[in-house]
Design a protein around this motif. Sequence first.
Motif, mmCIF file in Angstrom:
data_model
loop_
_atom_site.group_PDB
_atom_site.id
_atom_site.type_symbol
_atom_site.label_atom_id
_atom_site.label_comp_id
_atom_site.label_asym_id
_atom_site.label_seq_id
_atom_site.Cartn_x
_atom_site.Cartn_y
_atom_site.Cartn_z
ATOM 1 N N ASP A 1 0.877 -1.172 0.000
ATOM 2 C CA ASP A 1 0.000 0.000 0.000
ATOM 3 C C ASP A 1 0.915 1.222 0.000
ATOM 4 O O ASP A 1 2.016 1.156 0.557
ATOM 5 C CB ASP A 1 -0.813 -0.072 1.312
ATOM 6 N N ILE A 2 0.466 2.307 -0.561
ATOM 7 C CA ILE A 2 1.292 3.521 -0.569
ATOM 8 C C ILE A 2 1.568 3.982 0.872
ATOM 9 O O ILE A 2 2.600 4.599 1.152
ATOM 10 C CB ILE A 2 0.618 4.649 -1.400
ATOM 11 N N CYS B 1 -5.292 -1.721 -4.176
ATOM 12 C CA CYS B 1 -4.168 -0.762 -4.148
ATOM 13 C C CYS B 1 -3.295 -0.890 -5.399
ATOM 14 O O CYS B 1 -3.195 -1.965 -5.991
ATOM 15 C CB CYS B 1 -3.272 -1.005 -2.943
ATOM 16 N N PRO C 1 0.238 0.911 -5.522
ATOM 17 C CA PRO C 1 1.129 1.947 -4.991
ATOM 18 C C PRO C 1 2.152 2.503 -5.983
ATOM 19 O O PRO C 1 2.502 3.681 -5.894
ATOM 20 C CB PRO C 1 1.832 1.251 -3.819
ATOM 21 N N THR C 2 2.617 1.686 -6.936
ATOM 22 C CA THR C 2 3.642 2.245 -7.829
ATOM 23 C C THR C 2 3.036 3.209 -8.850
ATOM 24 O O THR C 2 3.734 4.087 -9.353
ATOM 25 C CB THR C 2 4.467 1.149 -8.545
ATOM 26 N N ALA D 1 -2.332 8.937 -0.381
ATOM 27 C CA ALA D 1 -1.005 9.573 -0.410
ATOM 28 C C ALA D 1 -1.108 11.092 -0.286
ATOM 29 O O ALA D 1 -0.425 11.705 0.538
ATOM 30 C CB ALA D 1 -0.287 9.207 -1.707
ATOM 31 N N SER E 1 -5.269 4.876 -3.776
ATOM 32 C CA SER E 1 -3.879 5.094 -3.371
ATOM 33 C C SER E 1 -3.523 6.586 -3.448
ATOM 34 O O SER E 1 -2.830 7.106 -2.571
ATOM 35 C CB SER E 1 -2.926 4.299 -4.265
ATOM 36 N N THR F 1 0.825 5.293 -7.918
ATOM 37 C CA THR F 1 0.803 6.511 -7.100
ATOM 38 C C THR F 1 2.184 7.145 -7.032
ATOM 39 O O THR F 1 2.311 8.374 -7.019
ATOM 40 C CB THR F 1 0.288 6.188 -5.677
#
Lengths: 320, 138
Positions: free
Chosen positions: A6-7, A128, A130-131, A170, A166, A133
């Motif tokens: 997850d971010i 999610c 995350p990358t 963030a 995400s 984001t």
Amino acid sequence: MRSIIDILDLSTEELDSLIAVALDIIDHPRKYAHMCDGLKLATLFFEPSTRTRMSFEAAMYELGGHVISMASAASSSAAKGESVADTVKVISCYADIIAIRHPKEGAALVAANNASIPVINGGDGGHCHPTQTLADLLTIHREKGKLGGLTIGVCGDLKFGRTVHSLINAMSRYEGNRFVLISPEELKVPDYVVDEALERKGIPYRETTDLDAAMPELDILYMTRIQRERFFNEEEYLRLKDSYILTADRMKNAGDDMIVMHPLPRVNEISVAVDDDPRACYFKQVLNGKYMRMALMLMLLQEAGKLEGVGTNGSRTVTL
Amino acid sequence: MNVDPIRNGIVIDHITAGKGAQIYSLLGLDSLDVSVALIRNVASKRLGRKDIIKIDAEIPVDFDVIGYVDPGATVNIIRNGKTAEKKTMRLPEILTDVIKCKNPRCITTTEQELKHVFRLADADKMEYRCIYCETRAE
């Protein structure tokens, strides 16, 4: 073993460090060209993906490492009924780091709990991503010069859009941001995202169905695709798929410095005519994503002790 | 109505009236081969009405289950006819295999061997979320 699911697994200080490393990679690519000599990334994509998988692969190649992958979930042992846990235990014997995408929510966490090498979530269902984001954050940093004090409009499928969840998580950690959540009633942001990322922190936000009315107040418009693969009901998808289409004409309502972002792929939610608008940043996000994945892999490999004592010139320590 | 005191065993007391059957079921007390009494709607000074469960043996009990269903309950361990231990319950931080995730997109729906694990997301709202997909427990 540290993994990124997850971010929120990354602190804002670590995000700042990753952005700094990514910017350094952009300025000095040769410095990083052999950082991962002899190391292997395994890409486990149980769901169709072009850009995320290729971005991870390009990132590892540009760091001097190698990539091993399965051709598709259909040709893998998963098709024979092997569990995610068993798959990653096996892959841990072959590779130094894993990037995984899976249609089921939580699959990346299961992978991280069972792997003996770092795992990066490349997208788990609608949960999610995350990358993506990380790509978004670097893009916002490069285009706006800051990550706080911004009005961020997110538009489209906010229910199943994992990139949106995400991004909200963030950006809600940076001071002075406010959100305008633009979606059909059926595709609103899930309660838990609103509760945990916005309500409890007292972050200003409003929900609306009206994109045109929201445009003038936005610093960032983050468009998303209505994702056919997330619907169990085709009729529901067909009814909602064209809810928002950003056209060159609509862009006239936006400020001169508003930027348009999109995680891609797009279908028809942004007209091709918008691509020529200097405010369109979605192809820049793609490039930024590669740099941030490079920075993230360096961070995790360094924490796992994989970058120590392997280089020929002792230059494999990254300042994070 | 009277139920004989137990000499060695467990008394789950101060259960909110109506929740005794749920605790009885989740603890799997129906499969025990010892005497178990579920007493419902007992008069209580503190609660008005309450449920009580008496187990005539000191069996291993998952306190997380009791804390999840009714954090106001108390558990008394009885040895030689006297209260040897008194435990107050609280909402557990983690719930393992007590409730199931209902999200059809959750990895737990396809990987049958996975434990269903929920974390306490909001103690005030008594809200639990699946650790895999974040779905709120019903």
